[in-house]
Design a protein around this motif. Sequence first.
Motif, PDB file in Angstrom:
ATOM      1  N   VAL A 179       8.623   8.353   1.723  1.00 48.60           N
ATOM      2  CA  VAL A 179       7.479   7.459   1.302  1.00 48.60           C
ATOM      3  C   VAL A 179       6.753   6.865   2.614  1.00 48.60           C
ATOM      4  CG1 VAL A 179       6.499   5.439   0.050  1.00 48.60           C
ATOM      5  CG2 VAL A 179       8.181   7.007  -0.849  1.00 48.60           C
ATOM      6  N   GLU A 180       5.559   7.015   3.044  1.00 46.51           N
ATOM      7  CA  GLU A 180       5.061   6.205   4.124  1.00 46.51           C
ATOM      8  C   GLU A 180       4.594   4.846   3.827  1.00 46.51           C
ATOM      9  OE1 GLU A 180       1.069   6.604   7.003  1.00 46.51           O
ATOM     10  OE2 GLU A 180       1.589   8.277   5.256  1.00 46.51           O
ATOM     11  N   ILE A 181       5.154   3.808   4.927  1.00 46.42           N
ATOM     12  CA  ILE A 181       4.441   2.701   4.693  1.00 46.42           C
ATOM     13  C   ILE A 181       3.636   2.228   5.991  1.00 46.42           C
ATOM     14  CG2 ILE A 181       5.239   0.262   4.812  1.00 46.42           C
ATOM     15  CD1 ILE A 181       7.930   1.193   3.730  1.00 46.42           C
ATOM     16  N   ALA A 182       2.271   1.986   5.740  1.00 45.72           N
ATOM     17  CA  ALA A 182       1.285   1.447   6.557  1.00 45.72           C
ATOM     18  C   ALA A 182       1.162   0.147   6.720  1.00 45.72           C
ATOM     19  CB  ALA A 182       0.229   2.230   6.218  1.00 45.72           C
ATOM     20  N   LEU A 183       1.066  -0.504   7.773  1.00 44.02           N
ATOM     21  CA  LEU A 183       0.834  -1.852   7.891  1.00 44.02           C
ATOM     22  C   LEU A 183      -0.422  -2.295   8.853  1.00 44.02           C
ATOM     23  CD1 LEU A 183       2.033  -5.038   7.677  1.00 44.02           C
ATOM     24  CD2 LEU A 183       3.398  -4.361   9.823  1.00 44.02           C
ATOM     25  N   HIS A 184      -1.006  -3.312   8.353  1.00 47.75           N
ATOM     26  CA  HIS A 184      -2.021  -3.963   8.755  1.00 47.75           C
ATOM     27  C   HIS A 184      -2.107  -5.566   8.874  1.00 47.75           C
ATOM     28  CE1 HIS A 184      -6.401  -4.306  10.552  1.00 47.75           C
ATOM     29  NE2 HIS A 184      -6.352  -5.283   9.579  1.00 47.75           N
ATOM     30  N   PHE A 213       8.943   3.172  -6.844  1.00 50.23           N
ATOM     31  CA  PHE A 213       8.191   3.596  -8.051  1.00 50.23           C
ATOM     32  C   PHE A 213       7.123   4.584  -7.423  1.00 50.23           C
ATOM     33  CE2 PHE A 213       9.629  -0.400 -10.211  1.00 50.23           C
ATOM     34  CZ  PHE A 213      10.344   0.455 -11.399  1.00 50.23           C
ATOM     35  N   THR A 214       7.072   4.884  -6.285  1.00 47.36           N
ATOM     36  CA  THR A 214       6.331   5.954  -5.656  1.00 47.36           C
ATOM     37  C   THR A 214       7.118   7.447  -5.265  1.00 47.36           C
ATOM     38  OG1 THR A 214       5.238   3.935  -4.525  1.00 47.36           O
ATOM     39  CG2 THR A 214       5.045   6.144  -3.511  1.00 47.36           C
ATOM     40  N   PRO A 215       6.660   8.206  -5.804  1.00 47.45           N
ATOM     41  CA  PRO A 215       7.284   9.650  -5.765  1.00 47.45           C
ATOM     42  C   PRO A 215       7.203   9.977  -4.148  1.00 47.45           C
ATOM     43  CG  PRO A 215       5.090   9.858  -6.766  1.00 47.45           C
ATOM     44  CD  PRO A 215       5.243   8.415  -6.489  1.00 47.45           C
ATOM     45  N   ALA A 216       8.023  11.090  -3.825  1.00 48.42           N
ATOM     46  CA  ALA A 216       7.783  11.563  -2.465  1.00 48.42           C
ATOM     47  C   ALA A 216       6.721  11.916  -2.017  1.00 48.42           C
ATOM     48  CB  ALA A 216       8.866  12.780  -2.572  1.00 48.42           C
ATOM     49  N   GLU A 217       6.365  11.824  -0.723  1.00 52.46           N
ATOM     50  CA  GLU A 217       4.960  11.855  -0.047  1.00 52.46           C
ATOM     51  C   GLU A 217       3.919  11.129  -0.531  1.00 52.46           C
ATOM     52  OE1 GLU A 217       5.525  14.251   2.127  1.00 52.46           O
ATOM     53  OE2 GLU A 217       7.241  15.016   1.317  1.00 52.46           O
ATOM     54  N   GLY A 218       4.300   9.733  -1.127  1.00 51.95           N
ATOM     55  CA  GLY A 218       3.480   8.969  -1.566  1.00 51.95           C
ATOM     56  C   GLY A 218       3.201   7.901  -0.246  1.00 51.95           C
ATOM     57  N   ARG A 219       2.729   6.834  -0.645  1.00 51.80           N
ATOM     58  CA  ARG A 219       2.073   5.934   0.531  1.00 51.80           C
ATOM     59  C   ARG A 219       2.041   4.403  -0.105  1.00 51.80           C
ATOM     60  NH1 ARG A 219      -1.302   6.253   5.338  1.00 51.80           N
ATOM     61  NH2 ARG A 219      -2.484   4.242   5.455  1.00 51.80           N
ATOM     62  N   VAL A 220       2.686   3.630   0.677  1.00 53.22           N
ATOM     63  CA  VAL A 220       2.511   2.218   0.401  1.00 53.22           C
ATOM     64  C   VAL A 220       1.717   1.566   1.798  1.00 53.22           C
ATOM     65  CG1 VAL A 220       3.865  -0.139  -0.021  1.00 53.22           C
ATOM     66  CG2 VAL A 220       4.653   2.170  -0.852  1.00 53.22           C
ATOM     67  N   ASP A 221       0.589   0.978   1.264  1.00 57.87           N
ATOM     68  CA  ASP A 221      -0.163   0.308   2.149  1.00 57.87           C
ATOM     69  C   ASP A 221       0.228  -1.395   2.326  1.00 57.87           C
ATOM     70  OD1 ASP A 221      -1.757   2.171   3.551  1.00 57.87           O
ATOM     71  OD2 ASP A 221      -2.614   2.414   1.530  1.00 57.87           O
ATOM     72  N   VAL A 222       0.303  -2.003   3.346  1.00 57.84           N
ATOM     73  CA  VAL A 222       0.662  -3.357   3.384  1.00 57.84           C
ATOM     74  C   VAL A 222      -0.264  -4.192   4.223  1.00 57.84           C
ATOM     75  CG1 VAL A 222       2.341  -5.045   3.655  1.00 57.84           C
ATOM     76  CG2 VAL A 222       3.111  -2.886   3.016  1.00 57.84           C
ATOM     77  N   ARG A 223      -1.112  -5.231   3.741  1.00 57.14           N
ATOM     78  CA  ARG A 223      -2.049  -5.617   4.705  1.00 57.14           C
ATOM     79  C   ARG A 223      -2.078  -7.137   4.537  1.00 57.14           C
ATOM     80  NH1 ARG A 223      -6.469  -2.542   6.052  1.00 57.14           N
ATOM     81  NH2 ARG A 223      -7.554  -4.586   6.406  1.00 57.14           N
ATOM     82  N   LEU A 224      -1.903  -7.939   5.673  1.00 59.72           N
ATOM     83  CA  LEU A 224      -1.981  -9.473   5.723  1.00 59.72           C
ATOM     84  C   LEU A 224      -3.282  -9.596   6.370  1.00 59.72           C
ATOM     85  CD1 LEU A 224      -0.841 -12.119   5.924  1.00 59.72           C
ATOM     86  CD2 LEU A 224       0.420 -11.740   7.985  1.00 59.72           C
ATOM     87  N   GLU A 225      -4.137 -10.396   5.588  1.00 63.86           N
ATOM     88  CA  GLU A 225      -5.494 -10.466   6.016  1.00 63.86           C
ATOM     89  C   GLU A 225      -5.886 -11.890   5.491  1.00 63.86           C
ATOM     90  OE1 GLU A 225      -7.127  -7.233   4.320  1.00 63.86           O
ATOM     91  OE2 GLU A 225      -6.883  -8.062   2.117  1.00 63.86           O
TER      92      GLU A 225
END
Length: 457
Positions: A179-184, A213-225
Amino acid sequence: MQTFRGPSSSGSAISTPPVAPFEVSELQQRARALEEELEYRKELEGALRQALADRERAEAERERLLSLERAARADAETASRSKDEFLAVLSHELRTPLNAILGWTHIVSDPREDAATVQHALEVIRRNAAVQLRVIEDLLDVSRCVTGKMRISADDIDLGDVVASAIDSVRLAAEARRVEIALHIDDPARGATGDAARLQQVVWNLLSNAVKFTPAEGRVDVRLERAGARAQIVVRDTGVGIARGFLPHVFERFRQEDTGTARKDGGLGLGLAVVRYLVEAHGGTVAAESAGEGRGATFTVTLPLRESGTDSARLAAPEQQVSLRHVRVLLVDDDDDTRELFTRMLTRAGATVESAACVEEALELLSSRELHVLISDIGMPGRDGYVLIDAIRRHADPRVHGIRAVAVTSYAGDHYRARAIDGGYDEYVAKPLDPGRFAATIAQLIGHPGRGHGGVG
């Protein structure tokens, strides 16, 4: 014999026979009786109407009470089912890692196993012990939330660091699940006031759920704004989503969408309840959104920004290793394995350790040795840690009654902390222990420099 006489030629009228006075009186009496009867009947009709209205109201009230009773019974049955389901889940969540710990312990006890197997077993044991500790900590956190005893500090913090640290904590789990985690991070949203550890716990809980709860190859985006005068932490995943019917209950204690024996994911359903409490304790809000099952979920946390500005909080200096060189410790615990473990921890930090398995041994050692600090378990058979500290504080020898004392116990919670301090201990630490923090607590308690500035004489 009377003879009827017809009308005369002069046209005179027929005369009416006179009514006797007693007949008039009788008629008047009958009229009054009829009037009284009518009044009585009116009163009866009014009373009957009132009785019917009272009966209708009574029946309506009875129906209302029956409806409330049925609702209360349904709530009680739901609560009972929820309690039974929770206890079943709790048993599962505690027994599962315990099974792995005990099973691999038996395997590595076999001298025929090679070093690689032993190393793998130790990693499995460590990982499952951490899972079990997480379950226990969630239970304690919920208890603290319910009783209002969760302690929240108010420090200048960097929310960017809080979010980044939480991501580091779940990164391995995310990589294992692909699962990919992207942060901004927006720099103007960094500065806040609060408890960095508790807010990291908030983000960690949200990220752990998102990854789980995210299946393989899924993505989680995290943003602090920044959103006006508030910071916004948004965790959005491409996972299984949340059913619309369950969405209003997602932050409730002990509520899980899937509680059956065929459920795919573990946990007690406490993490999000703790999240809501911690966020609200910081003056913030948390909300959940989902378009439905299979369509992902979004959790948004808002927190007030620090009023003094939006610059980042100062980074704390990295913690140095604490030395207990020249510190003489009396360790009291009835469990042999625990005494051995704590002795190793303390000697590695440089301390000299004397150990006792009971109150009598401890008091004898205190009377015959020059010791700086007592570290004692609370729950011991016969005479417990409270009896020990009471005997120490009443002792005639000032070297004994003045010793600094730390209660180290599995009885975790603010109630037990307060009881230990009130009983005479100077500090309280809940098991399991972090060796570095344990040594730092002892050094701070006895005023030991601990970092190369000398030692206790």
